[in-house]
Design an enzyme around this catalytic site. Structure first.
Site, PDB file in Angstrom:
ATOM      1  CD  GLU A  56      -1.308  -2.250   2.251  1.00 24.82           C
ATOM      2  OE1 GLU A  56      -2.100  -2.820   3.004  1.00 24.82           O
ATOM      3  OE2 GLU A  56      -0.097  -2.570   2.171  1.00 24.82           O
ATOM      4  CB  CYS A  84      -0.913  -3.180   9.019  1.00 26.31           C
ATOM      5  SG  CYS A  84       0.273  -2.040   8.249  1.00 26.31           S
TER       6      CYS A  84
END
Length: 157
Positions: A56, A84
């Site tokens: 990401e 996360c």
């Protein structure tokens, strides 16, 4: 799940497979604006010796560089695994409008599995989240990767 969700998640899956080929946990991500991919990333913390080199983060960096702005307004991030806490924070700081992910992460997921940073009312930006897109396929890639790791592990490791 829309046809567009499937198309862009398939692009993220291709990047996850690339990460696996590199010995990294197979997670891939793409940033989309106006129907076009403007950023790509696959997990690379081992190869880059960088604990922040999650798929990401790399996709967000690539997109920001490509458009010349760290604010990715009106963009969607497609990622094969639930982000996360670090990645969820980066998504919010970049002002991503929509997050679409595949498999849930019951150990570190920060979009509802362990905690839900995207729903925290005190934060000033709220990204819309869609989960479970091609979850069976994205989850299978992860399961196979870790199964192979366990099979290749030598006693005492």
């Amino acid at each position: 799940m829309t046809e567009q969700d499937q198309i862009f998640m398939q692009a993220a899956i291709a990047l996850a497979k690339q990460a696996a080929e590199n010995g990294e946990v197979p997670v891939g991500a793409v940033v989309v604006k106006d129907g076009k991919i403007i950023g790509r990333g696959c997990n690379s913390p081992i190869g880059l010796n960088d604990p922040s080199a999650h798929a990401e983060i790399l996709a967000l960096r690539d997109a920001a560089n490509n458009i010349g702005n760290y604010r990715l307004v009106d963009c969607t991030l497609y990622v094969t695994l639930e982000p996360c806490a670090m990645c969820s924070g980066a998504v919010q700081h970049s002002r991503i409008a929509n997050l679409v992910y595949g498999a849930s992460d019951l150990k570190t997921g920060a979009c509802g599995s362990v905690i839900n940073l995207m729903a925290e009312e005190k934060l000033n930006h709220h990204t819309k989240v869609k989960s479970g897109v091609l979850a069976d396929e994205t989850g299978q890639i992860l399961s196979e990767f870790f199964k192979q790791r366990r099979l290749n592990k030598k006693p005492g490791q």
